[in-house]
Motif scaffolding. Sequence first.
Motif, PDB file in Angstrom:
ATOM      1  N   ASP A  33     -47.578 -21.336  48.968  1.00 53.22           N
ATOM      2  CA  ASP A  33     -46.162 -20.992  48.834  1.00 53.22           C
ATOM      3  C   ASP A  33     -46.061 -19.668  48.077  1.00 53.22           C
ATOM      4  O   ASP A  33     -46.137 -19.620  46.844  1.00 53.22           O
ATOM      5  CB  ASP A  33     -45.400 -22.079  48.073  1.00 53.22           C
ATOM      6  CG  ASP A  33     -45.114 -23.301  48.921  1.00 53.22           C
ATOM      7  OD1 ASP A  33     -45.049 -23.149  50.158  1.00 53.22           O
ATOM      8  OD2 ASP A  33     -44.970 -24.405  48.362  1.00 53.22           O
ATOM      9  N   PHE A  35     -43.651 -16.482  47.426  1.00 55.45           N
ATOM     10  CA  PHE A  35     -42.271 -16.016  47.538  1.00 55.45           C
ATOM     11  C   PHE A  35     -42.238 -14.497  47.698  1.00 55.45           C
ATOM     12  O   PHE A  35     -43.050 -13.780  47.114  1.00 55.45           O
ATOM     13  CB  PHE A  35     -41.482 -16.357  46.270  1.00 55.45           C
ATOM     14  CG  PHE A  35     -41.370 -17.820  45.956  1.00 55.45           C
ATOM     15  CD1 PHE A  35     -40.141 -18.463  46.007  1.00 55.45           C
ATOM     16  CD2 PHE A  35     -42.475 -18.562  45.569  1.00 55.45           C
ATOM     17  CE1 PHE A  35     -40.023 -19.805  45.684  1.00 55.45           C
ATOM     18  CE2 PHE A  35     -42.376 -19.900  45.247  1.00 55.45           C
ATOM     19  CZ  PHE A  35     -41.135 -20.528  45.304  1.00 55.45           C
ATOM     20  N   PHE A  52     -38.939 -18.558  49.828  1.00 56.12           N
ATOM     21  CA  PHE A  52     -37.842 -18.420  48.866  1.00 56.12           C
ATOM     22  C   PHE A  52     -36.637 -19.238  49.319  1.00 56.12           C
ATOM     23  O   PHE A  52     -36.010 -19.950  48.528  1.00 56.12           O
ATOM     24  CB  PHE A  52     -37.486 -16.947  48.726  1.00 56.12           C
ATOM     25  CG  PHE A  52     -36.512 -16.630  47.624  1.00 56.12           C
ATOM     26  CD1 PHE A  52     -36.209 -17.552  46.626  1.00 56.12           C
ATOM     27  CD2 PHE A  52     -35.891 -15.392  47.580  1.00 56.12           C
ATOM     28  CE1 PHE A  52     -35.312 -17.239  45.605  1.00 56.12           C
ATOM     29  CE2 PHE A  52     -34.994 -15.077  46.564  1.00 56.12           C
ATOM     30  CZ  PHE A  52     -34.709 -15.999  45.584  1.00 56.12           C
ATOM     31  N   SER A  56     -35.811 -22.502  47.023  1.00 58.34           N
ATOM     32  CA  SER A  56     -34.575 -22.310  46.247  1.00 58.34           C
ATOM     33  C   SER A  56     -33.453 -23.220  46.733  1.00 58.34           C
ATOM     34  O   SER A  56     -32.459 -23.415  46.031  1.00 58.34           O
ATOM     35  CB  SER A  56     -34.109 -20.855  46.319  1.00 58.34           C
ATOM     36  OG  SER A  56     -33.596 -20.547  47.606  1.00 58.34           O
ATOM     37  N   ASP A 525     -38.208 -13.937  38.853  1.00 54.40           N
ATOM     38  CA  ASP A 525     -37.650 -15.013  39.641  1.00 54.40           C
ATOM     39  C   ASP A 525     -36.756 -15.896  38.801  1.00 54.40           C
ATOM     40  O   ASP A 525     -36.459 -16.989  39.154  1.00 54.40           O
ATOM     41  CB  ASP A 525     -38.804 -15.822  40.223  1.00 54.40           C
ATOM     42  CG  ASP A 525     -38.372 -16.538  41.448  1.00 54.40           C
ATOM     43  OD1 ASP A 525     -38.306 -17.749  41.415  1.00 54.40           O
ATOM     44  OD2 ASP A 525     -38.105 -15.889  42.434  1.00 54.40           O
TER      45      ASP A 525
END
Length: 603
Positions: A33, A35, A52, A56, A525
């Motif tokens: 994963d 982003f 993302f 999110s 982030d």
Amino acid sequence: MSAQTADTGWRDVARRVSPPDPNGTEQQLGLNDVFFSTTDRKGVIEQANEVFVRISRYPREVLVGSPHNIIRHPVMPGAAFRAMWDYLLDDQPFVAYVHNLAADGSLYTVLATVTPLDGGFLSVRTRPERADLLGAADSIYGTVRHLELEWEAAGLGAPAAAAQGLGVLAKQLTAAGIPDYTAFMQTVVPAEVQARIAAGATVPQRPWAVGRLADMAVHQRRLTEELDDWVSLLGRLDELATQLSTLSGELAEHSHADAALRERIQQAKQRAEGFSPIMAGLDLWSAMTLELSTLVAKVTDEVEQLRASCAATRFRIALARLHCDQVGYFTVELIDQTPDWQLAAPGIVLLCRALSQGVAETAGAVQGNAQLAAKVASDINEMAQAVSIPRTLLASWQTMAAGRELSDDLRELMPQVGSTIETTAEQIERIGRVAEECRRNAQPHDITAIREHVMALSEAASVVAAESAPTPHADPQPVDSPEVDRQYDEPPAPPSETVAPAAGAPAGAPEVGTPAGAPGSGVPDAGQPGGEQSPVPSPTFTMPVPPDTGMPSKLSGYAPYRSPAQQPATPPATPPAQAFPPPPVQQPFRPEQFPPPQAPMGR
């Protein structure tokens, strides 16, 4: 409703809905994963990749056009964002561990990197792999955030609390044996990259890809190999520079101890009657130690410069390695034609710009490393020659002393001087061997192949982007940030001509909740530097999935993957796997990660 009207409607919804409250759950991220996001200088999101969007829990239509601080989690201290502003506004990359808040109230943690690029910011974020480093950061975050809240409760404004918190953060790093935040970043990124490699993080292979996309996959793999080799070489050089720093420090301490012995020799000389060749030799050695002490101080300073430069270059190449990984994941999206695959090619182009920029800067620094390493080796060789003179004289003094009646002073001083000379010579020999190996390893790395791979990837991605001609998800014009409560209203004042203030921020100051627009929000982030949070919609959206028409792709030399029912008579031997795993299962959030400090600092 037109696409533009629909996109504007999504952002209107985002403005009206309050940010979610943390619900006590934590998402566990996958190793692959990774982003990706970009923002403008105000911190408004311009691009967001599939990871993302998925983690999110916001639709891309909401993310694009919203401030990056939409994911700011309240556990993050404002000091972290203040530090981010300091680096980004100085046009330097920034890295931090960040706890983020998803649209459904869950928490997820990333290692966030933010790189200034083309007047905006590019962020690549991964799952933290070094629990020890993350734990150290969490301990500091907990202390600083606890104090910030206390100060704010006492009436101190959020910006002032963040500034004071930054001072506490620096003291906490020093107490942990880390000189400053730069040293922390330079430790974290290479360590995390090596841990990702050791854990088996790899870009999925797509052997059935053909044409331009197949070439892109090959270039990305070879670029990864080149960067891995370079990171390994820089890692060894960094180890040698650290050894040099330790040895030169020991030599400097020994040199300082010689001062007391020199004083005793001068006292003995004053008490001596008449001329003594042995005393004259000791007096000569005493004078030479002064010159040697000066040379040791010079070498110690040069070694520290070399160590710092090696750490900085290794940091930049490790950061480039993360960018290269994201290029690989984007290439897989193009090959698999995952939803919104058209958005991957522009991302590759930007990543290649960041790669070119980082590699060019590092190449210049490597040249400096080679020159500095050669200078250190030369100066250490000069020290070795200097200490060889008293070492030779010592043998002569010992021969003379064997047939003479020595004074009490000489009988006491001779063994001490002899031991000092031998110890100094041995230390110089050790440091000389390390310096020579350091000089050999510091030779400039040939980056021709790296540049060729980056250029090939950039050119191919530019063609793919033009051929795919994606329809933007949102109005490309920046929109005003919503008016919401602020935690950190005034980030450090950026250059007035380059950093535009976000809506609701003080004139001339960049968006507080977004690192000068840094994509990683709260430390890339985390929401945004400072921590202004934007109202966000409830997580009840459904992402539209384009139908599988089975029509040929617009990409040159490539036919999209088809379902088994659509396959031709002779399907590929190995059907393509999913590019990314399904959303991870939520896990309980552990509040004990952020216990209040036992003894608040700064009181």
